[in-house]
Design a protein around this motif. Sequence first.
Motif, PDB file in Angstrom:
ATOM      1  N   ARG A 174      70.049  -9.516  53.814  1.00  0.00           N
ATOM      2  CA  ARG A 174      70.069 -10.169  55.130  1.00  0.00           C
ATOM      3  C   ARG A 174      70.988  -9.450  56.113  1.00  0.00           C
ATOM      4  O   ARG A 174      70.888  -9.665  57.317  1.00  0.00           O
ATOM      5  CB  ARG A 174      70.508 -11.631  54.980  1.00  0.00           C
ATOM      6  CG  ARG A 174      69.552 -12.494  54.163  1.00  0.00           C
ATOM      7  CD  ARG A 174      69.928 -13.967  54.258  1.00  0.00           C
ATOM      8  NE  ARG A 174      69.023 -14.790  53.474  1.00  0.00           N
ATOM      9  CZ  ARG A 174      69.350 -15.373  52.328  1.00  0.00           C
ATOM     10  NH1 ARG A 174      70.569 -15.210  51.825  1.00  0.00           N
ATOM     11  NH2 ARG A 174      68.486 -16.114  51.679  1.00  0.00           N
ATOM     12  N   THR A 196      72.265  -4.656  61.248  1.00  0.00           N
ATOM     13  CA  THR A 196      71.174  -5.607  61.436  1.00  0.00           C
ATOM     14  C   THR A 196      71.443  -6.873  60.634  1.00  0.00           C
ATOM     15  O   THR A 196      71.766  -6.800  59.437  1.00  0.00           O
ATOM     16  CB  THR A 196      69.832  -4.999  60.980  1.00  0.00           C
ATOM     17  OG1 THR A 196      69.560  -3.818  61.746  1.00  0.00           O
ATOM     18  CG2 THR A 196      68.693  -5.989  61.162  1.00  0.00           C
ATOM     19  N   GLU A 198      69.512 -10.521  59.714  1.00  0.00           N
ATOM     20  CA  GLU A 198      68.352 -11.384  59.792  1.00  0.00           C
ATOM     21  C   GLU A 198      68.787 -12.764  60.293  1.00  0.00           C
ATOM     22  O   GLU A 198      69.962 -13.131  60.177  1.00  0.00           O
ATOM     23  CB  GLU A 198      67.681 -11.487  58.425  1.00  0.00           C
ATOM     24  CG  GLU A 198      67.129 -10.164  57.897  1.00  0.00           C
ATOM     25  CD  GLU A 198      66.055  -9.566  58.793  1.00  0.00           C
ATOM     26  OE1 GLU A 198      65.303 -10.349  59.420  1.00  0.00           O
ATOM     27  OE2 GLU A 198      65.963  -8.320  58.857  1.00  0.00           O
ATOM     28  N   ARG A 255      65.238 -14.284  66.402  1.00  0.00           N
ATOM     29  CA  ARG A 255      64.953 -12.897  66.049  1.00  0.00           C
ATOM     30  C   ARG A 255      66.151 -12.304  65.318  1.00  0.00           C
ATOM     31  O   ARG A 255      67.218 -12.896  65.242  1.00  0.00           O
ATOM     32  CB  ARG A 255      64.681 -12.067  67.313  1.00  0.00           C
ATOM     33  CG  ARG A 255      63.485 -12.511  68.120  1.00  0.00           C
ATOM     34  CD  ARG A 255      63.361 -11.682  69.402  1.00  0.00           C
ATOM     35  NE  ARG A 255      63.235 -10.253  69.123  1.00  0.00           N
ATOM     36  CZ  ARG A 255      63.221  -9.308  70.078  1.00  0.00           C
ATOM     37  NH1 ARG A 255      63.336  -9.648  71.356  1.00  0.00           N
ATOM     38  NH2 ARG A 255      63.099  -8.037  69.748  1.00  0.00           N
ATOM     39  N   ARG A 256      65.925 -11.103  64.801  1.00  0.00           N
ATOM     40  CA  ARG A 256      67.042 -10.361  64.219  1.00  0.00           C
ATOM     41  C   ARG A 256      68.111 -10.080  65.277  1.00  0.00           C
ATOM     42  O   ARG A 256      67.801  -9.992  66.461  1.00  0.00           O
ATOM     43  CB  ARG A 256      66.563  -9.029  63.642  1.00  0.00           C
ATOM     44  CG  ARG A 256      65.519  -9.105  62.584  1.00  0.00           C
ATOM     45  CD  ARG A 256      65.112  -7.720  62.130  1.00  0.00           C
ATOM     46  NE  ARG A 256      64.645  -6.895  63.243  1.00  0.00           N
ATOM     47  CZ  ARG A 256      64.431  -5.584  63.170  1.00  0.00           C
ATOM     48  NH1 ARG A 256      64.652  -4.950  62.042  1.00  0.00           N
ATOM     49  NH2 ARG A 256      64.002  -4.910  64.210  1.00  0.00           N
ATOM     50  N   ARG A 258      70.890  -7.180  66.205  1.00  0.00           N
ATOM     51  CA  ARG A 258      71.180  -5.790  65.850  1.00  0.00           C
ATOM     52  C   ARG A 258      72.115  -5.186  66.886  1.00  0.00           C
ATOM     53  O   ARG A 258      72.000  -5.454  68.086  1.00  0.00           O
ATOM     54  CB  ARG A 258      69.893  -4.958  65.799  1.00  0.00           C
ATOM     55  CG  ARG A 258      68.774  -5.611  65.020  1.00  0.00           C
ATOM     56  CD  ARG A 258      67.521  -4.736  64.983  1.00  0.00           C
ATOM     57  NE  ARG A 258      67.726  -3.604  64.121  1.00  0.00           N
ATOM     58  CZ  ARG A 258      67.425  -2.352  64.436  1.00  0.00           C
ATOM     59  NH1 ARG A 258      66.935  -2.059  65.627  1.00  0.00           N
ATOM     60  NH2 ARG A 258      67.625  -1.381  63.572  1.00  0.00           N
TER      61      ARG A 258
END
Length: 272
Positions: A174, A196, A198, A255-256, A258
């Motif tokens: 994750r 990143t 999740e 959303r992710r 990042r």
Amino acid sequence: MTGSYSSPAGGHPPQTQIMTDRAIFTNAYAVIPRGTMRDIVTSALPFWSGTRLWVLSRPLSGFAETFSQYIVEVHPGGGSDRPETEPRAEAVLFVTEGQAVLTIGGEDHEMGPGGFAYLPPATTWTLHNRGDGVLRFHWIRKTYCAVPGLPQPEVIVTREQDIPPMPMPDTEGRWTTTRFIDPDDMRHDMHVTIVTFEPGAVIPFAETHVMEHGLYVLEGKAVYMLNRDWVEVEAGDYMWLRAFCPQACYAGGPRRFRYLLYKDVNRHMALP
């Protein structure tokens, strides 16, 4: 899958907009929200044509100490044959939008979104936008800290799309990091990575360490802990963290989340 990368669009808000925003500047951290990156706060550089930039951080008392970071916008036909005027400076370039032609030693490298380059000090390079659209990229600069007995690193030109993200331990994938530079290579005194999360992933403790950070949010949104404060951040925002500034993160989704991360590494602490 890399997704999209946020870039500033410039312009100005209408006169009807209220001034309330999320900009914060402290001795421990700073938040420069996407809404502050307007036409009126751009800068220019010698020997660059068709180009403007937003300065996100610079060496300054009570602010960044080890690096500077720009978002550079180059219009079609623009660029530079003499981009760097400081021979001691090493650099990382990361493209978020458009197409760049990076020329090193007479060899052209086509760089699109996700393109990454590490340029050691005293590298002879040029950069131009030969495409039809606007080029935007991050330019991170640092004075290279040479160590007797260690050779200087070589040029690296690659893409995020070609590098498998590495999961952080005990996170079930994750929380991952895309590493453009081998972390065991002691020749390097800075790393620039992509982190990143999740949706629902966290930094589950208050990181407190010697590395200075610059974080530019490429995608998504999250709540980020900076020193004692929880701050909402989103794609296009920038954060600077002083060494030892506590930090943690909760990526709420949908959303992710990042970000492009700078940190200084692999060197003794300078003594007075």
